[in-house]
Design an enzyme around this catalytic site. Structure first.
Site, mmCIF file in Angstrom:
data_model
loop_
_atom_site.group_PDB
_atom_site.id
_atom_site.type_symbol
_atom_site.label_atom_id
_atom_site.label_comp_id
_atom_site.label_asym_id
_atom_site.label_seq_id
_atom_site.Cartn_x
_atom_site.Cartn_y
_atom_site.Cartn_z
ATOM 1 N N GLY A 88 0.800 -1.220 0.000
ATOM 2 C CA GLY A 88 0.000 0.000 0.000
ATOM 3 C C GLY A 88 0.826 1.260 0.000
ATOM 4 N N ARG A 89 2.089 1.166 0.394
ATOM 5 C CA ARG A 89 2.969 2.343 0.357
ATOM 6 C C ARG A 89 4.403 1.961 0.038
ATOM 7 N NH1 ARG A 89 5.021 3.827 5.999
ATOM 8 N NH2 ARG A 89 4.702 1.947 7.236
ATOM 9 N N LYS A 109 9.978 2.560 0.149
ATOM 10 C CA LYS A 109 8.904 2.513 1.136
ATOM 11 C C LYS A 109 8.476 3.940 1.450
ATOM 12 C CE LYS A 109 7.747 0.159 5.454
ATOM 13 N NZ LYS A 109 8.274 -0.716 6.533
ATOM 14 N N ASP A 121 -2.461 7.070 2.268
ATOM 15 C CA ASP A 121 -1.805 8.063 1.408
ATOM 16 C C ASP A 121 -0.566 7.522 0.714
ATOM 17 O OD1 ASP A 121 0.096 8.003 3.424
ATOM 18 O OD2 ASP A 121 -0.312 10.025 4.156
ATOM 19 N N GLY A 122 -0.144 6.318 1.074
ATOM 20 C CA GLY A 122 1.020 5.725 0.425
ATOM 21 C C GLY A 122 2.341 6.331 0.823
ATOM 22 N N ARG A 179 5.994 -13.130 0.952
ATOM 23 C CA ARG A 179 5.550 -13.367 2.318
ATOM 24 C C ARG A 179 4.652 -14.590 2.388
ATOM 25 N NH1 ARG A 179 5.505 -7.747 3.963
ATOM 26 N NH2 ARG A 179 6.306 -6.509 2.234
ATOM 27 N N ASP A 248 1.300 -11.375 6.804
ATOM 28 C CA ASP A 248 1.825 -10.564 5.703
ATOM 29 C C ASP A 248 3.169 -9.941 6.053
ATOM 30 O OD1 ASP A 248 -0.316 -9.164 7.352
ATOM 31 O OD2 ASP A 248 0.733 -7.430 6.542
ATOM 32 N N ASN A 249 3.628 -10.131 7.294
ATOM 33 C CA ASN A 249 4.938 -9.636 7.712
ATOM 34 C C ASN A 249 5.926 -10.768 7.950
ATOM 35 O OD1 ASN A 249 3.926 -7.025 7.667
ATOM 36 N ND2 ASN A 249 3.440 -7.004 9.844
#
Length: 484
Positions: A88-89, A109, A121-122, A179, A248-249
């Site tokens: 997402g960012r 990142k 907002d990314g 991941r 996801d991490n």
């Protein structure tokens, strides 16, 4: 060409990612370049520090050979499954082959919105970028598998979080950004073809030994279980708390990834949590091995279509593989504690001696890192018992423990423990002080000094003794935060 990109992930089917150019920023300023990491990647630090390099590191230009993408993945967040997350960012610029022949991702990142931003907002704020830079480089110096920081750029823009903060972009390097959640993304869509393609990609890239196993996909599962068990051992031995061990991490390469509200123990307590969003203590320090197994079980579930022709057969295969996690972790952890104490580690008595020392630390809420370092100095003949006794608040049980410890550690070379137990870790109050100086005064001196100290965590440096010490009560940082 300044960077020889070879972008294997971008050659996978289109449903694995979204082509996503970075969003330009108004006034990029290079705060920190990691020249050693640049040279390891085969990149020219002078070029990266110049106008063209800055344009790439800030997202203001796409370098020749780069194929910027945001990768798709799903994940369990605090136990709840979200079928689509994704970058997402973060934007993957591409891959390079480093000087050791290893394939490495280069990712920005905080480089702007992507298809997966979900209303965000990314962007990234200064504080979280500094925290990730500091902690990831400290972890590397401690010998723990991790993503790395290549560069840190201020954007000249502001981002809104709980306050208006300076914006920043981190350039992150990883073996890959694949991941457990990447596999879950396709499993949730019952896309077995994509699962197989992804599994084959990961085997070739990270776990080639699995290709030689009788069943390559079982070999993959066993390989990821092994690297995650070993990673949990390494985390616990230095007192590291990831803070957000969502699926996801979790990197299938076995690297520490996604440093958000991460922290290191001060006083020893397995129930310690710093993350402000972990109100249920799910990801407490002592819970991390069991959570790793939970996450690996989700990985095994995603792989079920590849493990056997029937669901029951696949479940049986997966359960047998997962049963190997606990003994591997425990054996590694017991051996690691024995090494930290200078014990042979070849008897149950050594395991008991290690557990007793941790019990002494817990009873006194003694500083984890400093207690082991005091013991290392005692073993090296550089100090008497007074510092250790002061840290442990003079528990009567320490007398008998020290007597038995001396008898068992007598064969360890003097000074050997100083190379195992670090003097310096990235303590929360030091990180927060560096961030405050940068945000409030545009002063990056404390940041640079902290990085210099942490680059050699086992070497005591004149004039920096205070970096060993735990925080005073008024300096304690009890909560850490994600950067989103």
């Amino acid at each position: 060409m300044p960077i020889a990109f070879d972008n294997s992930y971008a050659r996978l089917p289109e449903r694995f990612f979204a082509l996503t150019p970075p969003t330009p920023v108004p006034e990029p300023r290079l705060v920190r370049l990691n020249p050693a990491q640049a040279e390891e990647l085969g990149l020219d630090p002078a070029w990266l520090s110049g106008p063209e390099g800055l344009a790439m590191l800030s997202g203001n230009a796409i370098t020749e050979g780069s194929t910027p993408i945001a990768t798709a993945y799903a994940g369990h967040q605090f136990g709840n499954f979200v079928p689509q997350l994704g970058d997402g960012r973060a934007i993957l610029l591409g891959e390079v082959i480093d000087r050791f022949g290893r394939r490495r991702d280069i990712q920005l990142k905080g480089a702007g919105r992507t298809r997966f931003s979900r209303g965000g907002d990314g962007r990234a704020a200064l504080g979280p970028v500094m925290r990730e830079y500091i902690v990831s480089e400290a972890m590397a110096a401690l010998g723990i598998p991790t993503t790395r920081a290549l560069a840190f750029v201020l954007t000249g823009a502001r981002v809104m979080r709980d306050a208006i903060l300076p914006g920043a972009v981190l350039t992150r390097v990883a073996s890959s950004h694949i991941r457990v959640g990447t596999f879950q993304f396709f499993a949730a869509r019952q896309d077995t073809e994509a699962l197989r393609t992804l599994a084959d990609h990961v085997i070739a890239r990270h776990h080639p030994q699995a290709a030689q196993a009788p069943d390559r996909y079982l070999g993959l599962l066993e390989a990821v279980i092994a690297v995650q068990a070993d990673l949990m051992v390494r985390w616990l031995l230095v007192g590291f708390i990831h803070g957000v061990m969502n699926t996801d991490n979790v990197s299938v390469a076995g690297e520490t990834i996604d440093y958000g509200p991460c922290a290191f123990l001060d006083g020893y307590d397995p129930a310690t949590v710093f993350s402000a969003i972990d109100t249920g203590r799910r990801y407490a320090y002592g819970n991390q091995p069991s959570i790793a197994l939970w996450n690996l079980t989700r990985f095994a579930e995603a792989l079920l279509p590849l493990l056997a022709e029937t669901v029951d057969g696949a479940v049986e295969v997966a359960q047998a593989a997962l049963a190997g996690f606990a003994p591997r972790f425990q054996a590694g952890y017991d051996a690691g504690i024995a090494r930290k104490l200078g014990l042979p580690g070849d008897s149950e008595g050594d395991t008991i001696l290690g557990a007793e020392f941790l019990s002494l630390l817990g009873a006194a809420q003694a500083d984890f890192t400093l207690s082991f370092r005091h013991l290392a100095r005692l073993q090296a003949g550089e100090a008497d018992e007074a510092p250790l006794r002061a840290t442990l608040a003079h528990p009567p049980a320490l007398d008998g423990w020290l007597e038995r410890w001396r008898a068992r550690s007598a064969g360890t070379a003097p000074g050997a423990l100083l190379a195992i137990n670090p003097a310096y870790i990235p303590r929360n109050h030091r990180i927060e002080a560096a961030i405050a100086a940068a945000q409030e005064r545009d002063d990056f001196g404390p940041f640079e000094e902290l990085l210099a100290v942490l680059a050699e965590p086992f070497v005591e440096r004149p004039g920096y003794a205070d970096y060993e010490n735990p925080p005073q009560p008024e300096e304690r940082v009890l909560r850490t935060f994600c950067g989103t």
